[in-house]
Design a protein around this motif. Structure first.
Motif, PDB file in Angstrom:
ATOM      1  N   ASP A  28       0.799  -1.223   0.000  1.00 34.81           N
ATOM      2  CA  ASP A  28       0.000   0.000   0.000  1.00 34.81           C
ATOM      3  C   ASP A  28       0.835   1.279   0.000  1.00 34.81           C
ATOM      4  O   ASP A  28       0.285   2.360  -0.052  1.00 34.81           O
ATOM      5  CB  ASP A  28      -0.923   0.011   1.219  1.00 34.81           C
ATOM      6  CG  ASP A  28      -1.893  -1.145   1.190  1.00 34.81           C
ATOM      7  OD1 ASP A  28      -2.295  -1.538   0.076  1.00 34.81           O
ATOM      8  OD2 ASP A  28      -2.237  -1.658   2.264  1.00 34.81           O
ATOM      9  N   LEU A  29       2.149   1.167   0.069  1.00 33.35           N
ATOM     10  CA  LEU A  29       2.998   2.354   0.178  1.00 33.35           C
ATOM     11  C   LEU A  29       3.556   2.734  -1.193  1.00 33.35           C
ATOM     12  O   LEU A  29       4.282   1.975  -1.814  1.00 33.35           O
ATOM     13  CB  LEU A  29       4.155   2.075   1.151  1.00 33.35           C
ATOM     14  CG  LEU A  29       5.082   3.241   1.414  1.00 33.35           C
ATOM     15  CD1 LEU A  29       4.340   4.374   2.098  1.00 33.35           C
ATOM     16  CD2 LEU A  29       6.243   2.799   2.265  1.00 33.35           C
ATOM     17  N   TRP A  30       3.194   3.924  -1.652  1.00 29.31           N
ATOM     18  CA  TRP A  30       3.711   4.432  -2.921  1.00 29.31           C
ATOM     19  C   TRP A  30       4.954   5.246  -2.640  1.00 29.31           C
ATOM     20  O   TRP A  30       4.970   6.086  -1.746  1.00 29.31           O
ATOM     21  CB  TRP A  30       2.660   5.297  -3.613  1.00 29.31           C
ATOM     22  CG  TRP A  30       1.530   4.493  -4.139  1.00 29.31           C
ATOM     23  CD1 TRP A  30       0.355   4.210  -3.499  1.00 29.31           C
ATOM     24  CD2 TRP A  30       1.462   3.832  -5.396  1.00 29.31           C
ATOM     25  NE1 TRP A  30      -0.427   3.425  -4.288  1.00 29.31           N
ATOM     26  CE2 TRP A  30       0.214   3.180  -5.470  1.00 29.31           C
ATOM     27  CE3 TRP A  30       2.335   3.731  -6.473  1.00 29.31           C
ATOM     28  CZ2 TRP A  30      -0.170   2.431  -6.578  1.00 29.31           C
ATOM     29  CZ3 TRP A  30       1.941   3.001  -7.575  1.00 29.31           C
ATOM     30  CH2 TRP A  30       0.708   2.356  -7.612  1.00 29.31           C
ATOM     31  N   ARG A  31       6.015   5.016  -3.425  1.00 31.45           N
ATOM     32  CA  ARG A  31       7.288   5.706  -3.258  1.00 31.45           C
ATOM     33  C   ARG A  31       7.680   6.396  -4.555  1.00 31.45           C
ATOM     34  O   ARG A  31       7.486   5.858  -5.622  1.00 31.45           O
ATOM     35  CB  ARG A  31       8.401   4.710  -2.943  1.00 31.45           C
ATOM     36  CG  ARG A  31       8.293   4.011  -1.669  1.00 31.45           C
ATOM     37  CD  ARG A  31       9.443   3.000  -1.554  1.00 31.45           C
ATOM     38  NE  ARG A  31       9.459   2.375  -0.267  1.00 31.45           N
ATOM     39  CZ  ARG A  31       8.755   1.315   0.045  1.00 31.45           C
ATOM     40  NH1 ARG A  31       7.974   0.758  -0.849  1.00 31.45           N
ATOM     41  NH2 ARG A  31       8.809   0.794   1.246  1.00 31.45           N
ATOM     42  N   ARG A  32       8.293   7.552  -4.413  1.00 28.82           N
ATOM     43  CA  ARG A  32       8.926   8.197  -5.559  1.00 28.82           C
ATOM     44  C   ARG A  32      10.407   7.850  -5.446  1.00 28.82           C
ATOM     45  O   ARG A  32      11.041   8.235  -4.474  1.00 28.82           O
ATOM     46  CB  ARG A  32       8.726   9.712  -5.524  1.00 28.82           C
ATOM     47  CG  ARG A  32       9.320  10.346  -6.754  1.00 28.82           C
ATOM     48  CD  ARG A  32       9.255  11.834  -6.841  1.00 28.82           C
ATOM     49  NE  ARG A  32       8.582  12.550  -5.811  1.00 28.82           N
ATOM     50  CZ  ARG A  32       7.921  13.684  -6.000  1.00 28.82           C
ATOM     51  NH1 ARG A  32       7.854  14.202  -7.193  1.00 28.82           N
ATOM     52  NH2 ARG A  32       7.355  14.303  -5.013  1.00 28.82           N
ATOM     53  N   TRP A  93       5.620   7.300  -9.333  1.00 32.10           N
ATOM     54  CA  TRP A  93       5.581   6.652  -8.034  1.00 32.10           C
ATOM     55  C   TRP A  93       5.459   5.152  -8.270  1.00 32.10           C
ATOM     56  O   TRP A  93       4.750   4.724  -9.178  1.00 32.10           O
ATOM     57  CB  TRP A  93       4.394   7.158  -7.216  1.00 32.10           C
ATOM     58  CG  TRP A  93       4.462   8.618  -6.910  1.00 32.10           C
ATOM     59  CD1 TRP A  93       4.248   9.652  -7.776  1.00 32.10           C
ATOM     60  CD2 TRP A  93       4.779   9.216  -5.663  1.00 32.10           C
ATOM     61  NE1 TRP A  93       4.411  10.856  -7.131  1.00 32.10           N
ATOM     62  CE2 TRP A  93       4.729  10.614  -5.832  1.00 32.10           C
ATOM     63  CE3 TRP A  93       5.087   8.704  -4.408  1.00 32.10           C
ATOM     64  CZ2 TRP A  93       4.985  11.493  -4.798  1.00 32.10           C
ATOM     65  CZ3 TRP A  93       5.328   9.585  -3.372  1.00 32.10           C
ATOM     66  CH2 TRP A  93       5.289  10.970  -3.576  1.00 32.10           C
ATOM     67  N   VAL A  94       6.131   4.351  -7.459  1.00 32.03           N
ATOM     68  CA  VAL A  94       6.080   2.902  -7.602  1.00 32.03           C
ATOM     69  C   VAL A  94       5.675   2.258  -6.280  1.00 32.03           C
ATOM     70  O   VAL A  94       5.915   2.816  -5.208  1.00 32.03           O
ATOM     71  CB  VAL A  94       7.437   2.321  -8.062  1.00 32.03           C
ATOM     72  CG1 VAL A  94       7.756   2.743  -9.474  1.00 32.03           C
ATOM     73  CG2 VAL A  94       8.552   2.712  -7.130  1.00 32.03           C
ATOM     74  N   GLY A  98       2.043  -1.674  -8.456  1.00 33.64           N
ATOM     75  CA  GLY A  98       2.097  -1.106  -9.792  1.00 33.64           C
ATOM     76  C   GLY A  98       2.893   0.173  -9.872  1.00 33.64           C
ATOM     77  O   GLY A  98       3.688   0.496  -8.991  1.00 33.64           O
ATOM     78  N   LEU A  99       2.645   0.896 -10.944  1.00 38.40           N
ATOM     79  CA  LEU A  99       3.357   2.130 -11.255  1.00 38.40           C
ATOM     80  C   LEU A  99       2.321   3.234 -11.445  1.00 38.40           C
ATOM     81  O   LEU A  99       1.303   3.022 -12.094  1.00 38.40           O
ATOM     82  CB  LEU A  99       4.162   1.922 -12.543  1.00 38.40           C
ATOM     83  CG  LEU A  99       5.000   3.080 -13.008  1.00 38.40           C
ATOM     84  CD1 LEU A  99       6.399   2.570 -13.311  1.00 38.40           C
ATOM     85  CD2 LEU A  99       4.409   3.671 -14.249  1.00 38.40           C
ATOM     86  N   TRP A 178      12.368  -2.458 -10.809  1.00 39.42           N
ATOM     87  CA  TRP A 178      11.060  -2.808 -10.265  1.00 39.42           C
ATOM     88  C   TRP A 178      10.194  -3.460 -11.342  1.00 39.42           C
ATOM     89  O   TRP A 178       9.499  -4.430 -11.088  1.00 39.42           O
ATOM     90  CB  TRP A 178      10.362  -1.575  -9.707  1.00 39.42           C
ATOM     91  CG  TRP A 178      10.769  -1.230  -8.310  1.00 39.42           C
ATOM     92  CD1 TRP A 178      12.015  -0.895  -7.889  1.00 39.42           C
ATOM     93  CD2 TRP A 178       9.942  -1.175  -7.162  1.00 39.42           C
ATOM     94  NE1 TRP A 178      12.011  -0.621  -6.550  1.00 39.42           N
ATOM     95  CE2 TRP A 178      10.752  -0.783  -6.070  1.00 39.42           C
ATOM     96  CE3 TRP A 178       8.595  -1.401  -6.941  1.00 39.42           C
ATOM     97  CZ2 TRP A 178      10.245  -0.628  -4.800  1.00 39.42           C
ATOM     98  CZ3 TRP A 178       8.094  -1.236  -5.666  1.00 39.42           C
ATOM     99  CH2 TRP A 178       8.918  -0.865  -4.598  1.00 39.42           C
ATOM    100  N   ALA A 179      10.248  -2.918 -12.570  1.00 41.71           N
ATOM    101  CA  ALA A 179       9.472  -3.505 -13.660  1.00 41.71           C
ATOM    102  C   ALA A 179       9.983  -4.896 -14.014  1.00 41.71           C
ATOM    103  O   ALA A 179       9.194  -5.801 -14.296  1.00 41.71           O
ATOM    104  CB  ALA A 179       9.506  -2.585 -14.880  1.00 41.71           C
TER     105      ALA A 179
END
Length: 183
Positions: A28-32, A93-94, A98-99, A178-179
């Protein structure tokens, strides 16, 4: 009051976010995976400065008895603040799910299963988002599905990476890894 964005602790937090792998990530955590560049931060600061002048003028207009004009002016000031915040949040943001590409007016989210590939290409890119193009690098995403063209995620000449080529390389490598982990 601690201000980690002003100290060296901020760099440690960015490096920690870049070193997180897909398996370790919180869903649930989105990171830049990079920090906002000086052009983006400077533009946001100028918008906030303009907003302060507009809100101060709204106060003066309201105290002078022009309630409707003061309300309109205050609304413009609030709009400028919202625009500055949105501009500072813009970017890629990843997360493990997802992205997400956050733009000034809209946000697009893709699950990793919808991503065919993410790669860095050399091509003409827009300079600071303006119509003028210069030679640079772009991180492009190829989504799954027929008839869907590739999307540019980041460029080496946008507000986050202008005059910071090593930061672009690091961010592109993190997003590509990440991808690759997800596929």
């Amino acid at each position: 009051m601690p201000l980690p964005f002003v100290t060296a602790d901020r760099e440690d937090a960015v490096l920690a976010a870049q070193s997180v792998t897909l398996a370790e990530a919180n869903r649930d955590l989105w990171r830049r995976p990079y920090r906002p560049g000086p052009w983006r931060v400077g533009g946001g600061a100028l918008l906030l400065l303009l907003a302060s002048y507009v809100l101060f003028s709204a106060l003066i207009i309201t105290l002078a008895g022009g309630w409707p004009s003061g309300a309109i002016c205050a609304g413009c000031g609030v709009l400028l603040i919202a625009l500055a915040v949105r501009m500072l949040r813009a970017g890629v943001w990843v997360s493990s799910s997802g992205l997400r590409r956050v733009g000034l007016l809209r946000t697009a989210t893709l699950r990793w299963s919808e991503v065919v590939s993410v790669r860095t290409v050399q091509r003409p890119v827009r300079w600071l988002g303006l119509p003028r193009t210069v030679q640079g690098q772009a991180l492009v995403l190829v989504p799954a599905g027929q008839g869907v063209s590739e999307r540019t995620l980041l460029t080496s000449r946008n507000a986050d990476f202008l005059s910071r080529p090593r930061a672009f390389d690091r961010a592109a490598d993190v997003i590509e890894s990440w991808a690759a982990e997800s596929g």
